[in-house]
Write an enzyme that holds these catalytic residues in place. Structure first.
Site, PDB file in Angstrom:
ATOM      1  N   PRO A  22     -15.668  -3.983  -4.681  1.00 26.69           N
ATOM      2  CA  PRO A  22     -15.172  -3.221  -5.461  1.00 26.69           C
ATOM      3  C   PRO A  22     -13.961  -4.439  -6.004  1.00 26.69           C
ATOM      4  CG  PRO A  22     -14.396  -3.206  -2.939  1.00 26.69           C
ATOM      5  CD  PRO A  22     -15.654  -3.678  -2.740  1.00 26.69           C
ATOM      6  N   ASN A  23     -14.282  -4.420  -7.028  1.00 24.37           N
ATOM      7  CA  ASN A  23     -12.958  -5.067  -8.225  1.00 24.37           C
ATOM      8  C   ASN A  23     -13.583  -6.314  -8.973  1.00 24.37           C
ATOM      9  OD1 ASN A  23     -11.072  -3.856  -8.355  1.00 24.37           O
ATOM     10  ND2 ASN A  23     -10.627  -4.564  -5.920  1.00 24.37           N
ATOM     11  N   ARG A  30     -10.293 -11.163 -14.528  1.00 24.21           N
ATOM     12  CA  ARG A  30     -10.097 -11.024 -12.991  1.00 24.21           C
ATOM     13  C   ARG A  30      -9.131 -12.542 -12.753  1.00 24.21           C
ATOM     14  NH1 ARG A  30     -12.701  -9.293  -7.170  1.00 24.21           N
ATOM     15  NH2 ARG A  30     -10.725  -9.581  -6.061  1.00 24.21           N
ATOM     16  N   TYR A  35     -11.908 -16.541  -9.458  1.00 24.85           N
ATOM     17  CA  TYR A  35     -13.511 -16.686  -9.330  1.00 24.85           C
ATOM     18  C   TYR A  35     -13.586 -17.159 -10.982  1.00 24.85           C
ATOM     19  CZ  TYR A  35     -11.088 -13.247  -6.016  1.00 24.85           C
ATOM     20  OH  TYR A  35     -10.674 -13.072  -4.887  1.00 24.85           O
ATOM     21  N   ASN A  86     -21.849  -8.640  -1.969  1.00 21.99           N
ATOM     22  CA  ASN A  86     -20.314  -9.332  -1.953  1.00 21.99           C
ATOM     23  C   ASN A  86     -19.435  -8.264  -1.532  1.00 21.99           C
ATOM     24  OD1 ASN A  86     -18.214 -10.264  -2.209  1.00 21.99           O
ATOM     25  ND2 ASN A  86     -18.229 -11.244  -4.166  1.00 21.99           N
ATOM     26  N   ALA A  89     -13.106  -7.128  -0.528  1.00 19.40           N
ATOM     27  CA  ALA A  89     -12.601  -6.403  -0.051  1.00 19.40           C
ATOM     28  C   ALA A  89     -12.744  -6.009   1.541  1.00 19.40           C
ATOM     29  CB  ALA A  89     -10.843  -6.161  -0.488  1.00 19.40           C
ATOM     30  N   HIS A  92     -13.319  -7.762   4.919  1.00 24.42           N
ATOM     31  CA  HIS A  92     -12.483  -7.956   6.029  1.00 24.42           C
ATOM     32  C   HIS A  92     -11.804  -6.862   6.459  1.00 24.42           C
ATOM     33  CE1 HIS A  92     -12.399 -11.694   3.295  1.00 24.42           C
ATOM     34  NE2 HIS A  92     -11.974 -10.820   2.213  1.00 24.42           N
ATOM     35  N   ASP A  99     -21.408  -1.674  10.338  1.00 26.43           N
ATOM     36  CA  ASP A  99     -22.159  -0.281  11.148  1.00 26.43           C
ATOM     37  C   ASP A  99     -23.559  -0.098  10.319  1.00 26.43           C
ATOM     38  OD1 ASP A  99     -20.388  -0.764  12.565  1.00 26.43           O
ATOM     39  OD2 ASP A  99     -19.786   1.092  13.054  1.00 26.43           O
ATOM     40  N   GLU A 110     -24.545 -11.962   2.959  1.00 28.18           N
ATOM     41  CA  GLU A 110     -23.463 -12.641   2.688  1.00 28.18           C
ATOM     42  C   GLU A 110     -22.257 -13.378   1.671  1.00 28.18           C
ATOM     43  OE1 GLU A 110     -20.718 -12.134   5.565  1.00 28.18           O
ATOM     44  OE2 GLU A 110     -18.849 -12.065   4.776  1.00 28.18           O
ATOM     45  N   HIS A 112     -19.638 -14.927  -1.219  1.00 29.66           N
ATOM     46  CA  HIS A 112     -18.480 -14.475  -1.175  1.00 29.66           C
ATOM     47  C   HIS A 112     -17.821 -16.331  -2.734  1.00 29.66           C
ATOM     48  CE1 HIS A 112     -16.968 -12.065   0.995  1.00 29.66           C
ATOM     49  NE2 HIS A 112     -17.522 -12.282   2.283  1.00 29.66           N
ATOM     50  N   LEU A 113     -17.855 -15.765  -4.034  1.00 30.32           N
ATOM     51  CA  LEU A 113     -17.581 -16.810  -4.741  1.00 30.32           C
ATOM     52  C   LEU A 113     -16.611 -17.422  -4.562  1.00 30.32           C
ATOM     53  CD1 LEU A 113     -17.442 -13.538  -7.181  1.00 30.32           C
ATOM     54  CD2 LEU A 113     -19.421 -15.461  -7.389  1.00 30.32           C
ATOM     55  N   SER A 114     -15.218 -17.271  -4.389  1.00 27.63           N
ATOM     56  CA  SER A 114     -14.505 -17.977  -3.006  1.00 27.63           C
ATOM     57  C   SER A 114     -14.651 -18.314  -1.757  1.00 27.63           C
ATOM     58  CB  SER A 114     -13.287 -17.272  -3.499  1.00 27.63           C
ATOM     59  OG  SER A 114     -12.875 -16.393  -2.425  1.00 27.63           O
ATOM     60  N   ARG A 119      -8.684 -19.479   2.292  1.00 30.00           N
ATOM     61  CA  ARG A 119      -7.575 -18.856   1.453  1.00 30.00           C
ATOM     62  C   ARG A 119      -7.010 -18.008   2.218  1.00 30.00           C
ATOM     63  NH1 ARG A 119     -10.206 -15.124  -3.070  1.00 30.00           N
ATOM     64  NH2 ARG A 119      -8.163 -14.660  -3.476  1.00 30.00           N
ATOM     65  N   ARG A 123      -8.191 -12.923   4.662  1.00 31.63           N
ATOM     66  CA  ARG A 123      -9.209 -13.087   4.415  1.00 31.63           C
ATOM     67  C   ARG A 123     -10.701 -14.077   5.170  1.00 31.63           C
ATOM     68  NH1 ARG A 123      -8.936 -11.634  -1.144  1.00 31.63           N
ATOM     69  NH2 ARG A 123      -6.977 -11.629  -1.322  1.00 31.63           N
TER      70      ARG A 123
HETATM   71  C1  DQA Z   1     -14.787 -11.808  -2.672  1.00 34.67           C
HETATM   72  C2  DQA Z   1     -13.449 -12.116  -1.277  1.00 34.67           C
HETATM   73  C3  DQA Z   1     -12.991 -11.726  -0.533  1.00 34.67           C
HETATM   74  O1  DQA Z   1     -11.627 -11.660   0.010  1.00 34.67           O
HETATM   75  C4  DQA Z   1     -12.454 -10.507  -2.234  1.00 34.67           C
HETATM   76  O2  DQA Z   1     -10.739  -9.754  -1.874  1.00 34.67           O
HETATM   77  C5  DQA Z   1     -13.027 -10.786  -3.213  1.00 34.67           C
HETATM   78  C6  DQA Z   1     -13.916 -11.364  -3.671  1.00 34.67           C
HETATM   79  C7  DQA Z   1     -14.765 -13.593  -3.299  1.00 34.67           C
HETATM   80  O3  DQA Z   1     -16.170 -13.279  -3.445  1.00 34.67           O
HETATM   81  O4  DQA Z   1     -14.349 -14.161  -3.046  1.00 34.67           O
HETATM   82  O5  DQA Z   1     -13.067  -9.915  -3.911  1.00 34.67           O
HETATM   83  O6  DQA Z   1     -15.396 -11.342  -1.906  1.00 34.67           O
END
Ligand code: DQA
Length: 176
Positions: A22-23, A30, A35, A86, A89, A92, A99, A110, A112-114, A119, A123
């Site tokens: 999501p997002n 964003r 990011y 990725n 959110a 977490h 599962d 897995e 994650h950009l950040s 953080r 997270r």
């Molecule tokens: C994220 C880190 C997550 O905590 C956050 O909710 C995201 C992006 C990242 O790519 O850094 O939406 O997965």
């Protein structure tokens, strides 16, 4: 024109499912200080280019819905050899995604950009990490490319790497 070479090459090509949670469709607009300014389309284009170089077939999808991500993971059990995800959110919060990954037991990276560990405390925990082959966090969009290279290497030379995915290890133990 029928080209036998291409057809058999396609058949033996590794297929990797790339899932963005999501997002991530808002990347580039964003929270740029966290990011970056790169759009999801441009990350996907870089992934597709690298996939071509590695002769890997990538199927890239994004969803804001947990259920849709779970369905796609379940379906990947047939026809795919690995997953890059990725979960955003849902990393977490989602035991359902964890599962589903454990159920299909495909090697999963897995991304994650950040750097989630630097953080907010909420997270720091990933439900996904325990069923993943590995986690790449904090390297920006390059993380996706490293994930593809790593997964390609893992899938191309499984005997060279002693480490199997935790999910498939658990399945092997359970079936003994
Ligand atoms: C994220 C880190 C997550 O905590 C956050 O909710 C995201 C992006 C990242 O790519 O850094 O939406 O997965």
């Amino acid at each position: 024109m029928f080209c036998a070479g291409r057809a058999s090459e396609k058949k033996t090509m590794l297929r990797i499912l790339v899932l963005h949670g999501p997002n991530l469709n808002l990347l580039g607009r964003r929270e740029q200080s966290i990011y970056g300014s790169q759009s999801l389309d441009s990350i996907d284009a870089a992934l597709t280019k690298l996939a071509d170089e590695l002769a890997v077939d990538v199927d890239i999808r994004q969803s804001n819905s947990e259920g849709e991500l779970v369905n796609w993971i379940q379906e990947s059990g047939s026809g795919y050899q690995g997953i890059i995800i990725n979960p955003a959110a849902y990393t977490h919060t989602s035991i359902a995604i964890r599962d589903a990954l454990a159920a299909v037991a495909l090697p999963t990276v897995e991304v994650h950009l950040s750097n989630i560990h630097q953080r907010e405390p909420f997270r720091h925990h990933s439900h996904i990490a325990a069923v993943a082959l590995g986690q790449i966090s904090g390297l920006g969009s390059i993380g996706y490319l490293l994930a593809l290279r790593g997964l390609h290497d893992h899938l191309s030379a499984p005997r060279k790497l002693k480490k199997s995915s935790p999910a498939s290890r658990r399945q092997k133990t359970a079936s003994r």
